[in-house]
Design a protein around this motif. Structure first.
Motif, mmCIF file in Angstrom:
data_model
loop_
_atom_site.group_PDB
_atom_site.id
_atom_site.type_symbol
_atom_site.label_atom_id
_atom_site.label_comp_id
_atom_site.label_asym_id
_atom_site.label_seq_id
_atom_site.Cartn_x
_atom_site.Cartn_y
_atom_site.Cartn_z
ATOM 1 N N UNK A 1 -6.297 14.035 -11.333
ATOM 2 C CA UNK A 1 -4.760 14.621 -11.847
ATOM 3 C C UNK A 1 -4.100 13.328 -12.226
ATOM 4 N N UNK A 2 -3.353 13.526 -13.379
ATOM 5 C CA UNK A 2 -2.630 12.208 -13.922
ATOM 6 C C UNK A 2 -1.513 11.894 -12.913
ATOM 7 N N UNK A 3 -1.212 10.596 -12.587
ATOM 8 C CA UNK A 3 -0.467 10.195 -12.066
ATOM 9 C C UNK A 3 0.181 8.589 -12.448
ATOM 10 N N UNK A 4 1.084 8.081 -12.140
ATOM 11 C CA UNK A 4 1.565 6.761 -12.796
ATOM 12 C C UNK A 4 0.789 5.406 -12.073
ATOM 13 N N UNK A 5 0.219 4.996 -12.927
ATOM 14 C CA UNK A 5 -0.657 3.727 -12.208
ATOM 15 C C UNK A 5 0.152 2.605 -12.824
ATOM 16 N N UNK B 1 0.670 -1.057 0.097
ATOM 17 C CA UNK B 1 -0.003 -0.030 0.101
ATOM 18 C C UNK B 1 0.901 1.305 0.088
ATOM 19 N N UNK B 2 2.025 1.067 0.919
ATOM 20 C CA UNK B 2 2.721 2.337 0.865
ATOM 21 C C UNK B 2 3.528 2.718 -0.728
ATOM 22 N N UNK B 3 3.801 1.310 -1.161
ATOM 23 C CA UNK B 3 4.354 1.690 -2.756
ATOM 24 C C UNK B 3 3.304 2.348 -3.618
ATOM 25 N N UNK B 4 2.161 1.509 -3.520
ATOM 26 C CA UNK B 4 1.051 2.133 -4.554
ATOM 27 C C UNK B 4 0.826 3.705 -4.196
ATOM 28 N N UNK B 5 0.769 4.297 -2.878
ATOM 29 C CA UNK B 5 0.763 5.472 -2.815
ATOM 30 C C UNK B 5 1.954 6.308 -3.143
ATOM 31 N N UNK B 6 3.091 5.799 -3.023
ATOM 32 C CA UNK B 6 4.271 6.545 -3.511
ATOM 33 C C UNK B 6 4.271 6.686 -5.057
ATOM 34 N N UNK B 7 3.642 5.540 -5.571
ATOM 35 C CA UNK B 7 3.427 5.603 -7.136
ATOM 36 C C UNK B 7 2.517 6.742 -7.682
ATOM 37 N N UNK B 8 1.566 6.840 -6.711
ATOM 38 C CA UNK B 8 0.451 7.753 -7.135
ATOM 39 C C UNK B 8 0.790 9.073 -6.827
ATOM 40 N N UNK B 9 1.821 9.529 -6.086
ATOM 41 C CA UNK B 9 2.472 10.739 -6.057
ATOM 42 C C UNK B 9 3.353 11.207 -7.044
ATOM 43 N N UNK B 10 3.733 10.349 -7.978
ATOM 44 C CA UNK B 10 4.371 10.620 -9.234
ATOM 45 C C UNK B 10 3.581 11.157 -10.306
ATOM 46 N N UNK B 11 3.282 12.452 -10.237
ATOM 47 C CA UNK B 11 2.638 13.423 -11.148
ATOM 48 C C UNK B 11 2.943 13.388 -12.621
ATOM 49 N N UNK B 12 2.127 13.124 -13.539
ATOM 50 C CA UNK B 12 2.497 13.249 -15.195
ATOM 51 C C UNK B 12 1.739 14.668 -15.542
ATOM 52 N N UNK B 13 2.250 15.214 -16.465
ATOM 53 C CA UNK B 13 1.587 16.589 -16.980
ATOM 54 C C UNK B 13 0.241 16.095 -18.064
ATOM 55 N N UNK B 14 0.193 14.851 -18.477
ATOM 56 C CA UNK B 14 -1.031 14.561 -19.130
ATOM 57 C C UNK B 14 -1.359 13.298 -18.869
ATOM 58 N N UNK C 1 -6.368 0.811 4.969
ATOM 59 C CA UNK C 1 -5.693 2.112 6.195
ATOM 60 C C UNK C 1 -4.516 2.515 5.900
ATOM 61 N N UNK C 2 -3.534 1.647 5.071
ATOM 62 C CA UNK C 2 -2.049 2.508 5.038
ATOM 63 C C UNK C 2 -2.264 3.417 3.688
ATOM 64 N N UNK C 3 -2.909 2.977 2.796
ATOM 65 C CA UNK C 3 -3.090 3.989 1.722
ATOM 66 C C UNK C 3 -3.960 4.922 1.875
ATOM 67 N N UNK C 4 -4.948 4.975 2.782
ATOM 68 C CA UNK C 4 -5.955 5.947 3.340
ATOM 69 C C UNK C 4 -5.044 7.137 3.928
ATOM 70 N N UNK C 5 -3.894 6.973 4.827
ATOM 71 C CA UNK C 5 -3.166 7.673 5.615
ATOM 72 C C UNK C 5 -2.383 8.508 4.772
ATOM 73 N N UNK C 6 -1.752 7.853 3.534
ATOM 74 C CA UNK C 6 -0.980 8.661 2.589
ATOM 75 C C UNK C 6 -1.926 9.519 1.657
ATOM 76 N N UNK C 7 -2.898 9.047 1.222
ATOM 77 C CA UNK C 7 -3.921 9.782 0.312
ATOM 78 C C UNK C 7 -5.189 9.966 1.151
ATOM 79 N N UNK C 8 -5.362 10.888 2.155
ATOM 80 C CA UNK C 8 -6.787 10.868 2.575
ATOM 81 C C UNK C 8 -7.954 11.431 1.904
#
Length: 317
Positions: A206-210, A133-146, A265-272
């Motif tokens: 917003x676009x992020x890496x998935x 979950x922490x890894x997924x949350x970190x990945x979804x912090x990688x924003x992309x312009x499009x 719960x772990x993901x929710x804490x990172x992206x509430x």
């Protein structure tokens, strides 16, 4: 019928890979890495490529062979893998990639551990659920312009999520129609629901890496339950983070059992703060289920096509 060439072409490729002998797989690894090969074993998994575990004098590697037409897609996948590794997510090391006479070839260093589908110990599941979950949350912090299907910039891109969804649904309709995967009425309903939801949520997305393929066979777990690696970045795209939840909800979280609560719960804490999350997840489920039906029919995976169609029908109701 438009696209009627798809199955014969794919069938010919799959017959070719099926006939690729273990010895030839070993020769390929020896040639591209310049190493002595000591063992070769085919790995029976995956839809889009054939895989071998090859033992060399420098340790084990994984050889993946797919159609030459996948080379551009795999280049984009490697861009995603590198972006993930750049934020500390454990990923396999790519040692070599090229197109050869047998198709598109990639060689990865072998990752020691067990795939999550083989792990059932509650303690290990709790730990990997938290780390994944922490890894997924970190990945979804990688924003992309499009928003785009090609993270290396080689494909169409869209400033707004609604524009991308319209493009993607158009592709799915063409592919599904070409192989009679879904009838016209269902495809019309898919477009109606997807476009309505996309218009409703696009302003908050917003676009992020998935990764988009987080199922138990793509997660490697260490003996202590730690996350060893996330495998197979071939489906990674710049999407709404909700794009992760189709495979999570239908495949990975059910395997975690009680540890699924730890993941959430772990993901929710990172992206509430995830506005209109239910609508965004429903949109993804419609698009991904329809896409899964079309792809499964093309590949001849009837059981998976039926399961995906059931998910689609339930989501459209």
């Amino acid at each position: 019928m438009p696209g009627s060439w798809v199955r014969p072409q794919l069938s010919a490729y799959r017959r070719g890979v099926a006939n690729l002998q273990d010895a030839r797989a070993g020769e390929i690894v020896a040639q591209v890495l310049g190493l002595e090969v000591r063992s070769v074993r085919r790995i029976v998994t995956g839809f889009g490529s054939a895989n071998w575990r090859v033992g060399t004098e420098d340790g084990d590697v994984v050889l993946k062979v797919g159609p030459a037409s996948s080379a551009a897609k795999w280049s984009s996948a490697d861009h995603a893998r590198q972006l993930a590794g750049g934020v500390g997510i454990p990923v396999p090391e790519l040692l070599h990639a090229e197109v050869r006479d047998v198709g598109a070839v990639r060689v990865f260093r072998w990752v020691e551990g067990h795939v999550l589908s083989d792990v059932d110990d509650p303690g290990r599941l709790e730990r990997v659920a938290s780390e994944l979950a922490s890894a997924a949350a970190a990945l979804h912090d990688v924003r992309r312009p499009v928003f785009t299907s090609r993270l290396d910039g080689s494909g169409p891109s869209f400033d707004a999520w609604a524009g991308y969804v319209r493009h993607r649904v158009g592709q799915i309709r063409d592919r599904a129609g070409a192989v009679d995967a879904l009838d016209d009425a269902v495809l019309e309903r898919v477009a109606e629901v997807a476009f309505r939801l996309a218009d409703a949520v696009t302003s908050v997305v917003a676009a992020t890496v998935c990764h988009r393929d987080l199922h138990p066979d793509n997660v490697v777990v260490r003996p202590d339950g730690g996350l060893a690696a996330i495998l197979d970045w071939d489906m990674a795209e710049a999407w709404d983070p909700a794009g992760e939840w189709y495979r999570l909800d239908t495949m990975l979280l059910p395997h975690l059992g009680d540890a699924a609560d730890t993941f959430r719960a772990t993901y929710d804490r990172a992206h509430p703060d995830r506005p209109q999350w239910d609508e965004r997840c429903r949109l993804v489920r419609v698009v991904e289920a329809a896409n899964s039906v079309a792809n499964a029919v093309v590949l001849g995976h009837d059981e998976y096509a039926a399961r995906s169609k059931s998910v689609l029908e339930a989501t459209l109701d």
